[in-house]
Write an enzyme that holds these catalytic residues in place. Structure first.
Site, PDB file in Angstrom:
ATOM      1  N   ARG A  48       0.832  -1.204   0.000  1.00 13.83           N
ATOM      2  CA  ARG A  48       0.000   0.000   0.000  1.00 13.83           C
ATOM      3  C   ARG A  48       0.871   1.261   0.000  1.00 13.83           C
ATOM      4  O   ARG A  48       0.430   2.344  -0.288  1.00 13.83           O
ATOM      5  CB  ARG A  48      -0.862  -0.030   1.266  1.00 13.83           C
ATOM      6  N   LYS A 147       0.017 -20.008   6.418  1.00 15.61           N
ATOM      7  CA  LYS A 147      -0.706 -20.393   7.614  1.00 15.61           C
ATOM      8  C   LYS A 147      -0.736 -19.218   8.592  1.00 15.61           C
ATOM      9  O   LYS A 147       0.126 -18.355   8.477  1.00 15.61           O
ATOM     10  CB  LYS A 147      -0.069 -21.616   8.267  1.00 15.61           C
ATOM     11  N   HIS A 177       5.655 -24.367   6.466  1.00 16.70           N
ATOM     12  CA  HIS A 177       7.076 -24.300   6.071  1.00 16.70           C
ATOM     13  C   HIS A 177       7.905 -25.443   6.671  1.00 16.70           C
ATOM     14  O   HIS A 177       8.984 -25.733   6.191  1.00 16.70           O
ATOM     15  CB  HIS A 177       7.683 -22.926   6.366  1.00 16.70           C
ATOM     16  N   LYS A 181      11.499 -28.044   5.157  1.00 20.17           N
ATOM     17  CA  LYS A 181      12.821 -28.250   5.779  1.00 20.17           C
ATOM     18  C   LYS A 181      13.405 -29.560   5.289  1.00 20.17           C
ATOM     19  O   LYS A 181      12.718 -30.588   5.306  1.00 20.17           O
ATOM     20  CB  LYS A 181      12.690 -28.268   7.311  1.00 20.17           C
ATOM     21  N   GLU A 215      11.266 -23.341  21.315  1.00 20.91           N
ATOM     22  CA  GLU A 215      11.894 -22.106  20.827  1.00 20.91           C
ATOM     23  C   GLU A 215      12.393 -21.300  22.016  1.00 20.91           C
ATOM     24  O   GLU A 215      11.748 -21.286  23.074  1.00 20.91           O
ATOM     25  CB  GLU A 215      10.872 -21.264  20.069  1.00 20.91           C
ATOM     26  N   ASP A 234      -0.806 -21.750  16.404  1.00 18.03           N
ATOM     27  CA  ASP A 234       0.392 -21.291  15.696  1.00 18.03           C
ATOM     28  C   ASP A 234       1.334 -22.443  15.352  1.00 18.03           C
ATOM     29  O   ASP A 234       1.993 -22.421  14.310  1.00 18.03           O
ATOM     30  CB  ASP A 234       1.121 -20.260  16.578  1.00 18.03           C
ATOM     31  N   HIS A 239       2.426 -27.340  12.292  1.00 15.50           N
ATOM     32  CA  HIS A 239       3.779 -27.905  12.210  1.00 15.50           C
ATOM     33  C   HIS A 239       3.900 -29.255  12.932  1.00 15.50           C
ATOM     34  O   HIS A 239       4.413 -30.231  12.386  1.00 15.50           O
ATOM     35  CB  HIS A 239       4.811 -26.942  12.802  1.00 15.50           C
TER      36      HIS A 239
END
Ligand code: BG6
Length: 488
Positions: A48, A147, A177, A181, A215, A234, A239
């Site tokens: 934008r 996602k 994703h 991998k 993580e 998430d 995943h």
């Protein structure tokens, strides 16, 4: 590669967003660099913001320098790459403003088009509608959906229905994703190209499976999105479910997209739906409080995002049961969280004990064999075996040793997940993308847990940032007489 191979227009909606700069642009840069994307292809960033092409190129350059690994950026190569970049100003909420995109795309009406929707899913429907309105969807067009696709089965269906009004299912590429991998694809290679796993890969020989994606980072400025989603939506629904599918699925009859996805969807449909009492005993949700990360003090989740009463989980651990012949009685323990002690993603296949031990082994028991597949940060595959300790002791003494499989060191850079996936979209290969029925089956299972959590069937626990997660997650597995393979 011939001149016309992999020649296309890649259109990135949300092209000035975090994902576009952090992952998509570096992936495209490498694809061009390695000769996988024709240098006549265009990369159109839809934004934008009002800016000239020169300003856009400068911005992309600064982001590549920020996000690519040291030594990967090359000034001369970028100068070539920059020729493929183009910025197109579109206000996604205003169908009329897509005119500029039409003008840009109409220069090459026959060209294959990859429409990458790196925006909030709220825009997926309206973008597809606008593309259709301006007759920009051709049989050679694909659409890539990032996602999460929705927050639950209902919203996911609504989004997919909108997109499928304008694109055929075969043109839709739903990204997870993790499937891009290399280490994740290796799970299939390992399972289906090594004979000796074949007779062992079932309830007769496997005691349980653990899947961990830990993580150390927090929500990193994405709290506006994250607070609405949490660890279940998430990470777990997509995943971790995909990793579980790759471990649990039956051998597909070939590597073609539908054969693989047919087998994955069967696993998802076999997940045992949870009753309220299952939710209470088999699930843990938790949120981090203040602590430390990499030696530095970090705020708790709520303080970090400035929302005092947020009820969003940053950690989830679940015992999953699969109701089919192969996995009868074999639990899959899965867990994922943010702000844990360290980054570590691994899959542990824990084999059953031997039926009878002939070794006295000085009171120590014989450890069960395990196959440990570490996906990141350091990739490794270890088979844990028992072995004799050398020596002349009267009784034979044993110890557990690791048989480590080192992937042959290849001087070449390892491709990132997004490179693989972007290239597959360009080549029209949907094997590593989620089909509609897969997404829906995963939501169906996750929704029940999310609804139970919303009703507070299981209380929210807490854990200190930088710790190994909530003690309830340890209790979850210890209740079954097992333990997590490793602390994070
Ligand atoms: C994304 C999630 O899909 O995956 C993020 O939205 C998460 O919250 C990320 O941090 C983890 O990906 P990776 O490849 O770093 O393990």
């Amino acid at each position: 590669m011939s001149e016309t191979e992999n020649l296309c227009d890649v259109i990135i909606f949300g092209g000035h967003g975090d994902l576009a700069f952090r992952k998509l642009m570096p992936a495209l840069y490498h694809l061009v660099e390695d000769g996988y994307l024709n240098h006549q292809s265009r990369i159109l960033t839809v934004t934008r913001r009002e800016m000239s092409n020169e300003e856009h190129i400068e911005l992309v350059k600064s982001k590549l320098l920020e996000f690519m690994k040291e030594g990967e950026f090359d000034e001369a190569r970028f100068a070539e790459f920059a020729k493929q970049l183009q910025v197109v100003r579109v206000d996604l909420t205003d169908e009329e403003s897509y005119r500029s995109l039409k003008e840009a795309l109409d220069l090459y009406p026959e060209r294959e088009r990859v429409n990458y929707l790196s925006t909030s899913p709220d825009f997926f429907g309206s973008i597809c509608k606008a593309l259709n309105h301006w007759e920009l969807i051709t049989p050679q067009s694909r659409v890539v959906l990032e996602k999460p696709i929705g927050r639950d089965l209902k919203s996911s269906r609504a989004i997919n229905v909108e997109v499928l009004k304008y694109f055929e299912e075969s043109q839709v590429y739903r990204i997870d994703h993790y499937l891009g991998k290399d280490t994740v694809q290796n799970i299939m290679a390992l399972r289906f190209s090594n004979r000796f796993f074949m007779p062992l890969w079932d309830a007769n020989n496997i005691d349980h499976v653990q899947i961990t994606v830990a993580e150390s980072v927090g929500v990193e400025g994405r709290w506006g999105y994250y607070d609405d989603y949490g660890a279940m939506r998430d990470m777990i629904q997509n995943h971790l479910m995909q990793l579980l599918c790759l471990v649990a699925m039956e051998p597909p009859c070939s590597l073609d997209a539908d054969s693989v996805r047919d087998e994955k969807v069967k696993v998802l449909r076999s997940l045992r739906p949870m009753s309220p009492s299952d939710i209470e005993t088999k699930t843990v949700r938790a949120q981090y409080t203040q602590g430390s990360s990499d030696g530095e003090a970090v705020p708790g989740y709520r303080e970090g995002i400035g929302v005092e009463n947020s009820d969003t989980e940053t950690f989830a651990a679940i015992r999953v049961d699969i109701d089919n012949w192969r996995w009868n009685g074999v639990p899959f323990y899965i867990r994922s969280g943010k702000r844990l002690r360290r980054r570590n993603s691994e899959i542990v296949i824990q084999f059953k004990s031997i039926p009878h031990s002939i070794f006295a082994n000085k009171g120590r028991c014989i450890s069960q064999n395990a196959l440990v597949i570490t996906l990141q940060p350091k990739e490794s595959i270890k088979l844990k075996l028992m072995n004799k300790i050398p020596g002349l002791t009267e009784q034979m003494r044993l110890q557990q040793v690791d048989l480590e499989l080192n992937a042959p060191l290849n001087a070449k850079r390892k491709p990132e997940a997004y490179e693989r996936l972007m290239l597959d979209v360009i080549r029209s290969n949907p094997t590593l993308f989620m089909r509609l029925d897969e997404v829906e089956a995963a939501w169906k299972w996750a929704d029940i847990i999310l609804e139970g959590w919303a009703e507070n069937i299981v209380p929210m626990k807490s854990y200190n940032a930088g710790s190994d997660g909530p003690s309830a997650a340890i209790a979850l597995i210890e209740r079954d007489g097992r333990s997590w393979h490793d602390e994070f």
